[in-house]
Scaffold this motif. Sequence first.
Motif, mmCIF file in Angstrom:
data_model
loop_
_atom_site.group_PDB
_atom_site.id
_atom_site.type_symbol
_atom_site.label_atom_id
_atom_site.label_comp_id
_atom_site.label_asym_id
_atom_site.label_seq_id
_atom_site.Cartn_x
_atom_site.Cartn_y
_atom_site.Cartn_z
ATOM 1 N N MET A 1 -7.126 7.066 -0.748
ATOM 2 C CA MET A 1 -5.235 6.488 -0.097
ATOM 3 C C MET A 1 -4.314 6.907 0.602
ATOM 4 O O MET A 1 -3.281 6.712 1.259
ATOM 5 C CB MET A 1 -4.694 6.638 -1.642
ATOM 6 C CG MET A 1 -3.425 6.600 -2.635
ATOM 7 S SD MET A 1 -2.776 6.453 -3.381
ATOM 8 C CE MET A 1 -4.031 5.403 -4.469
ATOM 9 N N ASP B 1 -0.563 4.099 7.318
ATOM 10 C CA ASP B 1 0.591 2.929 7.675
ATOM 11 C C ASP B 1 2.325 3.894 8.322
ATOM 12 O O ASP B 1 2.501 3.359 9.031
ATOM 13 C CB ASP B 1 1.024 2.170 6.578
ATOM 14 C CG ASP B 1 0.125 1.834 5.868
ATOM 15 O OD1 ASP B 1 -1.288 1.127 6.636
ATOM 16 O OD2 ASP B 1 -0.916 1.386 5.008
ATOM 17 N N GLU C 1 9.600 9.799 7.202
ATOM 18 C CA GLU C 1 8.529 9.973 5.881
ATOM 19 C C GLU C 1 7.448 10.365 6.807
ATOM 20 O O GLU C 1 6.407 11.446 5.849
ATOM 21 C CB GLU C 1 8.206 7.942 5.665
ATOM 22 C CG GLU C 1 7.652 8.220 4.302
ATOM 23 C CD GLU C 1 7.655 6.810 3.063
ATOM 24 O OE1 GLU C 1 6.676 6.594 2.870
ATOM 25 O OE2 GLU C 1 8.359 6.232 3.753
ATOM 26 N N ARG D 1 1.008 -1.128 -0.050
ATOM 27 C CA ARG D 1 -0.302 -0.150 -0.052
ATOM 28 C C ARG D 1 0.828 1.217 0.073
ATOM 29 O O ARG D 1 0.513 2.404 -0.663
ATOM 30 C CB ARG D 1 -1.269 0.053 1.103
ATOM 31 C CG ARG D 1 -1.762 -0.715 1.599
ATOM 32 C CD ARG D 1 -3.268 -0.495 2.194
ATOM 33 N NE ARG D 1 -3.062 -1.222 3.378
ATOM 34 C CZ ARG D 1 -2.476 -1.390 4.714
ATOM 35 N NH1 ARG D 1 -3.093 -2.601 3.655
ATOM 36 N NH2 ARG D 1 -1.998 -1.350 5.405
ATOM 37 N N MET D 2 1.749 1.482 0.641
ATOM 38 C CA MET D 2 2.921 2.807 0.475
ATOM 39 C C MET D 2 3.525 3.228 -0.042
ATOM 40 O O MET D 2 3.287 3.377 -0.579
ATOM 41 C CB MET D 2 3.134 2.132 2.125
ATOM 42 C CG MET D 2 3.283 2.290 3.334
ATOM 43 S SD MET D 2 4.311 2.459 4.739
ATOM 44 C CE MET D 2 4.086 0.269 4.818
ATOM 45 N N GLU D 3 4.264 1.425 -0.968
ATOM 46 C CA GLU D 3 4.641 2.234 -2.672
ATOM 47 C C GLU D 3 4.002 2.303 -3.220
ATOM 48 O O GLU D 3 4.489 2.983 -3.720
ATOM 49 C CB GLU D 3 5.005 0.829 -2.358
ATOM 50 C CG GLU D 3 6.623 0.683 -4.117
ATOM 51 C CD GLU D 3 7.251 2.010 -3.984
ATOM 52 O OE1 GLU D 3 7.396 2.691 -4.478
ATOM 53 O OE2 GLU D 3 7.376 2.050 -3.096
ATOM 54 N N THR D 4 2.636 1.951 -3.585
ATOM 55 C CA THR D 4 1.569 2.497 -4.398
ATOM 56 C C THR D 4 0.693 3.743 -4.307
ATOM 57 O O THR D 4 0.914 4.902 -4.990
ATOM 58 C CB THR D 4 0.337 1.272 -4.250
ATOM 59 O OG1 THR D 4 0.660 0.006 -4.769
ATOM 60 C CG2 THR D 4 -1.218 2.249 -5.374
ATOM 61 N N CYS D 5 1.070 3.704 -2.827
ATOM 62 C CA CYS D 5 0.705 5.370 -2.271
ATOM 63 C C CYS D 5 1.924 6.694 -2.840
ATOM 64 O O CYS D 5 1.653 7.574 -3.193
ATOM 65 C CB CYS D 5 0.296 5.394 -0.782
ATOM 66 S SG CYS D 5 -0.574 7.634 -0.549
ATOM 67 N N ARG D 6 3.489 5.863 -2.547
ATOM 68 C CA ARG D 6 4.556 6.775 -3.010
ATOM 69 C C ARG D 6 4.657 6.836 -4.217
ATOM 70 O O ARG D 6 4.486 8.070 -5.318
ATOM 71 C CB ARG D 6 5.782 6.241 -2.618
ATOM 72 C CG ARG D 6 5.788 5.935 -1.062
ATOM 73 C CD ARG D 6 7.302 5.462 -0.708
ATOM 74 N NE ARG D 6 7.394 5.787 0.602
ATOM 75 C CZ ARG D 6 7.200 4.079 1.295
ATOM 76 N NH1 ARG D 6 6.841 3.058 -0.301
ATOM 77 N NH2 ARG D 6 7.487 3.589 2.615
ATOM 78 N N GLU E 1 -2.918 10.234 -6.616
ATOM 79 C CA GLU E 1 -3.675 9.985 -5.031
ATOM 80 C C GLU E 1 -4.612 10.307 -4.967
ATOM 81 O O GLU E 1 -5.400 11.789 -4.958
ATOM 82 C CB GLU E 1 -2.192 10.793 -3.868
ATOM 83 C CG GLU E 1 -2.172 12.275 -3.448
ATOM 84 C CD GLU E 1 -1.773 12.974 -4.128
ATOM 85 O OE1 GLU E 1 -2.203 14.225 -4.299
ATOM 86 O OE2 GLU E 1 -1.671 12.878 -5.570
ATOM 87 N N GLU F 1 -4.454 6.439 4.092
ATOM 88 C CA GLU F 1 -4.028 4.492 4.435
ATOM 89 C C GLU F 1 -2.996 4.808 4.688
ATOM 90 O O GLU F 1 -2.556 4.391 5.438
ATOM 91 C CB GLU F 1 -4.930 4.019 3.665
ATOM 92 C CG GLU F 1 -4.927 2.688 4.284
ATOM 93 C CD GLU F 1 -5.844 1.463 2.988
ATOM 94 O OE1 GLU F 1 -6.432 0.660 3.697
ATOM 95 O OE2 GLU F 1 -5.707 2.132 1.641
ATOM 96 N N TYR F 2 -2.033 5.173 4.067
ATOM 97 C CA TYR F 2 -0.457 6.130 3.447
ATOM 98 C C TYR F 2 -0.097 5.911 4.538
ATOM 99 O O TYR F 2 0.154 6.307 5.329
ATOM 100 C CB TYR F 2 -0.007 6.446 2.269
ATOM 101 C CG TYR F 2 1.268 7.240 2.645
ATOM 102 C CD1 TYR F 2 1.834 5.705 2.556
ATOM 103 C CD2 TYR F 2 1.296 8.270 2.076
ATOM 104 C CE1 TYR F 2 3.303 6.482 2.118
ATOM 105 C CE2 TYR F 2 2.650 8.687 2.173
ATOM 106 C CZ TYR F 2 3.971 7.429 1.888
ATOM 107 O OH TYR F 2 5.094 7.930 1.516
#
Length: 537
Positions: free
Chosen positions: A108, A115, A124, A91-96, A104, A111-112
């Motif tokens: 999203m 996390d 971060e 999830r974190m990589e997708t949001c980045r 974004e 959730e990011y």
Amino acid sequence: METALAAYQTGNFALAYQELSRIVADAYPVQPQHLLMLAQSAAKMGKLSQAGNLYLRAATLLPEKSAALRKIAAEMKRQIIEADTPKALSRMETCRKMLRSGQETPAMLREYFHDLRRYMAIDEQRIMTQLLLDRLRAGDEALLALEPPEHFLAWCEDDVLLDRRVRLLAGGGGQDVVAPQAAGTGQPLKIGWLGHREEQYDGSRLLLQSLAASPFTEAAEICFIDTGDGEPPEGVHSLLIAGLDDDQARAALAAKGFDAIIDTGGPAAWRPQLLTRRISPLHLALAGYPGPREGQICDGFISDTHLAGPAGKDLCGLPQLPPFSCFTAAPPVPASAATSRESLGLPADAVVIAALHPPAHIGPKTADLWAEILTAAPNTVLWLGLPDALTKANAKRWFGSLDLPEDRLIVSPAPADTEIPDWLSQADLALDTVPFNGLGQTKAALWAHRPVVTMRGRLAGGRTSASLLAAAGLDDLVATGPEDYVQKAVALAQHPGLRQQWTGRIAESLSASRIFDISAFAADLTALLTKGRAVKT
């Protein structure tokens, strides 16, 4: 019972779970062996959260097996977190990637950011916090309601943005679902305690159980309004509304004829629309949480003068009720077993600073303050209790950036709630989190007679520790700002005599104060509700 036992013995855990759930729900008092069989069946079916709660419930009924059962429950919790870690990383990589491309969405981002805090990604978090603040200041109203209040207050310290969020929290609500009638004077008060039974040892649950075991029940009937699917509090009548829609739930609650419904704050997030219509003559809230959500009806906060701030201004714009002696009264869960520094992996010759908080409470500001303290007091080690491998790795990465010896950070597995007071007895002092306090550790530290340094925050969620300390006459541990916070902690770390004085002072204060006096809290609550019923009728 024969069907359940046969199913359990033959490995048909789905049938055993079904039959045992019915047996446990109908039995009072429940048999410990039935709880254990149901816990095992739930675990076999992958219902780890429920299984952990069942083991905790069984631990209260089987003192001789309590420590072992609580360890099993803690392992269940760890497995849940570890199982979610790969999903969180994805999830974190997708949001980045979406952030880099400008694609974004608010969902999203929510959730990011969750996390990042959950796994203690300090650097971060720092970047993300600044990004959100810049967008909020630029007028992005969608982001203002991005998170539940307790999450928003855990990182945002901008007064203008907080005031805007507070105005959202104080929404007015919809129409009455019924015109409820309070019971007549002289009749027992009927109280609905709105909660979620998944959390076995949260503060509001412990407060409820303490009230139910006190003489308070001579003047009041308490019903736990259950919005969850875990285990109900011991010794308290429950009304399960998890399977009802909001209209059905309101009707069921109105039919009970409650004099008051007390919202414990956080659990209302599970049923955000439930309190948007009046279903009781009084809607109250515990002020240890940020308070009502948008549109919910609330007639006032149960609070004390320290928590509320000047003229109750910081209670989301709602009326402050006549102040209690202390906004809470439940002590921490008793220690599960005696321990030692050696068994916990703590150094015998260093000053141990405990910070046994959930990682989501440890944000960049808190981390920066702790780094200052460690730098100024070289004889110290920082002790964290973290739940999973990713969080531990992130904590060590943050610590590695501080140019301090790596052995000055000690990371233990996250303790069970029952272990925290005993663990803190092996520390020299404790540090609170800011701007959102870790009330559980503060209570446990006082219970263990250890000084805990806190800093009074802007809103109620950041004033809980300061309120508890002030109510106990321990105001000197409450810092006025970041510099004072560091100075108080460094002084305690560098002066053994000062720590010894505080240990004695805390012991004396607890015996004389009312912060863990459930009778005093019950008397305040009875007076408030009796007065409120007279006004409403």
